[in-house]
Design an enzyme around this catalytic site. Structure first.
Site, PDB file in Angstrom:
ATOM      1  N   SER A   1      10.575  25.830  55.154  1.00 56.30           N
ATOM      2  CA  SER A   1      11.492  26.954  54.931  1.00 56.30           C
ATOM      3  C   SER A   1      12.258  27.375  56.174  1.00 56.30           C
ATOM      4  O   SER A   1      13.248  28.088  56.072  1.00 56.30           O
ATOM      5  CB  SER A   1      10.735  28.163  54.364  1.00 56.30           C
ATOM      6  OG  SER A   1       9.916  28.740  55.360  1.00 56.30           O
TER       7      SER A   1
ATOM      8  N   LYS B   1       9.525  33.938  59.198  1.00 57.72           N
ATOM      9  CA  LYS B   1      10.936  33.995  58.788  1.00 57.72           C
ATOM     10  C   LYS B   1      11.752  34.618  59.909  1.00 57.72           C
ATOM     11  O   LYS B   1      11.231  35.128  60.890  1.00 57.72           O
ATOM     12  CB  LYS B   1      11.115  34.836  57.513  1.00 57.72           C
ATOM     13  CG  LYS B   1      10.289  34.406  56.333  1.00 57.72           C
ATOM     14  CD  LYS B   1      10.682  33.072  55.783  1.00 57.72           C
ATOM     15  CE  LYS B   1       9.737  32.669  54.648  1.00 57.72           C
ATOM     16  NZ  LYS B   1       9.807  31.279  54.329  1.00 57.72           N
TER      17      LYS B   1
END
Length: 174
Positions: free
Chosen positions: A35, A76
């Protein structure tokens, strides 16, 4: 006997120091998934520091680790800060109506579907105080604020700052 006690005390102090540093200052983490491609890769090993957010607020584009679920921490990138309006339109990030470049994205045509804060938190047009919008760099394959919602500051446990494995990719993370 005194020599043995001194050695035991030395070992105890070292073990305590390592425990305190690992718990409150630095922590190794590994990347599980893609990701954060192309910035970070599956099975990269990073060092996360925990101190800076005790004294400062997270900044835009920091790569953070946070408790996403009871079982899993995510890594993230912070895109939106408290009080900001965020809009993605035509693969372009707009913060408070102004275009913002994302230096870490390599192919802007394949990343982000259009969305606003209202799409993430219905009824809101800006990020509330104490919350952050986070996205993975691999926007087409990332479970991030678009699916889990905005991240409260108290769920952020640290900032990734150093990739130490694989050695060929040893660098400061940005």
């Amino acid at each position: 006997m005194r020599k043995i006690m001194n050695h035991l005390m030395t070992v105890l102090v070292i073990v305590l120091a390592v425990y305190l540093i690992r718990t409150f200052v630095l922590m190794p983490i590994s990347i599980d998934g893609d990701s954060m491609e192309p910035t970070l890769h599956n099975q990269d090993f990073l060092m996360m520091e925990r101190l800076s957010y005790y004294f400062d607020e997270p900044e835009r584009f920091d790569i953070v680790v946070f408790h996403a679920t009871k079982q899993k921490d995510y890594i993230k990138r912070i895109i939106g800060l408290p009080g900001e309006t965020i809009e993605y339109k035509g693969n372009q990030l707009y913060i408070n109506g102004s275009e913002k470049k994302e230096y870490f994205l390599t192919d802007l045509n394949e990343y982000t579907n259009d969305f606003t804060i209202n799409d993430i938190e219905p009824g809101r047009d800006q990020i509330p105080e104490g919350y952050y919008l986070v996205l993975g760099d691999n926007r087409n394959n990332s479970t991030d604020s678009r699916t889990i919602g905005l991240v409260p500051k108290d769920k952020i446990i640290g900032r990734a700052f150093l990739r130490y494995w694989p050695l060929d990719d040893f660098n400061l993370v940005r």
